[in-house]
Design a protein around this motif. Structure first.
Motif, PDB file in Angstrom:
ATOM      1  N   ASP A  14      51.902  65.842  25.944  1.00 49.98           N
ATOM      2  CA  ASP A  14      52.481  66.300  27.214  1.00 49.98           C
ATOM      3  C   ASP A  14      52.209  65.335  28.356  1.00 49.98           C
ATOM      4  OD1 ASP A  14      53.426  68.568  25.967  1.00 49.98           O
ATOM      5  OD2 ASP A  14      51.791  69.862  26.642  1.00 49.98           O
ATOM      6  N   LYS A  33      55.560  66.974  36.712  1.00 53.44           N
ATOM      7  CA  LYS A  33      55.940  68.039  35.780  1.00 53.44           C
ATOM      8  C   LYS A  33      55.474  69.431  36.213  1.00 53.44           C
ATOM      9  CE  LYS A  33      57.881  65.280  32.763  1.00 53.44           C
ATOM     10  NZ  LYS A  33      59.349  65.327  32.506  1.00 53.44           N
ATOM     11  N   PHE A  79      49.109  69.267  34.554  1.00 59.00           N
ATOM     12  CA  PHE A  79      50.467  68.837  34.236  1.00 59.00           C
ATOM     13  C   PHE A  79      50.555  67.328  34.413  1.00 59.00           C
ATOM     14  CE2 PHE A  79      51.079  73.248  35.541  1.00 59.00           C
ATOM     15  CZ  PHE A  79      51.911  73.727  34.536  1.00 59.00           C
ATOM     16  N   ALA A  80      51.431  66.714  33.650  1.00 58.82           N
ATOM     17  CA  ALA A  80      51.704  65.296  33.861  1.00 58.82           C
ATOM     18  C   ALA A  80      52.341  65.111  35.229  1.00 58.82           C
ATOM     19  CB  ALA A  80      52.627  64.782  32.762  1.00 58.82           C
TER      20      ALA A  80
END
Length: 457
Positions: free
Chosen positions: A325, A388, A384-385
């Protein structure tokens, strides 16, 4: 203030007794206003809530209303008492974005740096009132881990870093600033703020209130460590996930949940089912990414793997799913996992529950002048990346029964009013905290009473 308390705190029988008056007394509530809330660093919001010039968040505690905002001119983050200096009206509510703060009573106006921009008919004061006289009153402000903290005493000498020293050290590789809110709920609960916080800074209640996990939770008993005014708890031993709780005979799980575990053929499958249930029943903290990793564990782990190999595989697979992810938390080592433990009480009113890629943060605060009511804020955060993170869902709820909740919250909330009302009985004289598992509670109440009754400043 940050020197660790003596290890004996709580082992003394008197220290483990928690009086009921601080939960119920109107006088104690009033003393908290002047001797507690105005004397400590308070978590106000996330930095992401005030990321753009003009963004603001209003944070209320007891009788005080505080606005945190980012100046439209220089982008500096500042905090002020959210009070018109003319007749005392609160200026803003909730959160949003403004270029000026305008009082809806008489139209006086302030800039986002706190300076006054307009006094309607200023000449009527005959030159005795200047704009400098009515600048907004500032608070001390600092940030840590993506959180904004404020202190009501703008001249208070202790820095936020010193106040949070043991927390900063334990979370030094956690990178809380990389987490983003997924959802946030602010709910009014029918109990004192300390009753609500008590539940979420100890794990002793979990085997009873959340007994659906007992069939595979292992030895889910806890021990706690006090770090001055702050404290944390962690597992007393390494819990052998997949084994039943040692207290399961006294605390049976619910039939439908037991059947889920009966279908699991080996330890890895039971662990996978356990994390699916945690994800379902909390709606936070235990991410879908973690569940995916545990599904791989059930499919890939040899049936004869040792428990230590199982733990290492759980960690490795979780990190691998994170990298799929676009995430990497390799700087957060297994030693760090042990240091942050399962739950921290950041004094006075915050609970932090950390996992590698998810977190739950609770904040309890008085609801005005009512000792039987509090405002309870819940933040669900996740890694989160970059780019994202979803837009967080924010809800304000007047009564927890007005909306649906994940099962764990319902199980906890159902206890709160019964606790608050039960303590009013003449048959209840004092709380008797578990000196090991509830040392977090003992430490919290010890220091609250020290501030309030000892006049801490």
């Amino acid at each position: 203030m940050n020197k660790s308390v003596e290890p004996a705190l709580g082992s003394n029988a008197d220290e483990a007794l928690i009086p009921k008056a601080p939960y119920l007394s109107q006088e104690f509530l009033q003393l908290e206003k002047t001797r507690l809330w105005s004397k400590v660093w308070l978590m106000a919001c996330r930095e992401s809530d005030v990321a753009q010039p003009g963004n603001y968040v209003v944070f209320n505690v007891a009788d005080e209303s505080i606005v945190v905002m980012r100046d439209v001119a220089d982008g500096v983050l500042r905090a002020f008492f959210n009070i018109c200096q003319h007749r005392g009206r609160r200026l803003l509510s909730g959160q949003g974005s403004v270029n000026k703060l305008v009082c809806k009573y008489h139209g006086w106006r302030w800039n986002t740096d706190g300076t006054n921009d307009e006094i309607i008919d200023q000449a009527d004061w005959g030159g005795t009132l200047s704009k400098d006289d009515v600048a907004l009153k500032p608070l001390k402000l600092d940030t840590w881990g993506g959180w904004v903290f404020v202190h009501m005493d703008a001249d208070h000498p202790q820095s936020l870093q010193d106040w949070l020293a043991p927390v900063v050290h334990a979370f030094r590789n956690y990178r809380f600033e990389e987490f983003s809110p997924v959802w946030m709920r602010s709910v009014t609960l029918p109990c004192n703020w300390k009753v609500a916080l008590d539940v979420f800074i100890e794990g002793y209640h979990a085997q009873t209130a959340h007994r659906q996990f007992n069939p595979v939770s292992g030895d889910n008993r806890w021990t706690a460590v006090a770090h001055g005014v702050h404290s944390m708890f962690h597992s007393r031993v390494i819990p052998v996930l997949g084994d039943p709780s040692p207290n399961i005979k006294a605390l049976q799980g619910l039939p439908e949940d037991e059947s889920l575990f009966l279908d699991a053929k080996d330890r890895a499958q039971k662990i996978h089912t356990y994390f699916m249930l945690l994800n379902r029943d909390t709606g936070a903290l235990f991410t879908e990414r973690k569940v995916r990793a545990m599904a791989r564990l059930a499919n890939e782990l040899p049936t004869d793997a040792s428990y230590m190999d199982t733990l290492l595989a759980m960690d490795r697979l979780h990190r691998e799913e994170g990298k799929k992810d676009g995430l990497n938390w390799d700087q957060f080592t297994l030693e760090d996992v042990g240091a942050v433990g399962l739950d921290w009480n950041i004094f006075p009113n915050i609970a932090f529950l950390p996992q590698e890629d998810g977190a739950l943060v609770y904040r309890a605060r008085p609801n005005g002048n009512d000792p039987d009511s509090c405002v309870f804020d819940i933040y669900s955060l996740e890694r989160f990346a970059p780019g994202k993170a979803p837009k967080p869902q924010v809800e304000v709820i007047r009564d927890w029964r007005d909306t649906s909740w994940p099962r764990v919250f319902v199980q906890d909330f159902e206890n709160l009013n019964e606790i608050q009302q039960g303590m009013k009985s003449q048959a209840f004289t004092v709380g008797r905290a578990n000196p090991i598992a509830e040392l977090t509670n003992i430490n919290l109440h010890y220091h609250v009473r020290r501030y309030v009754l000892g006049g801490e400043n």
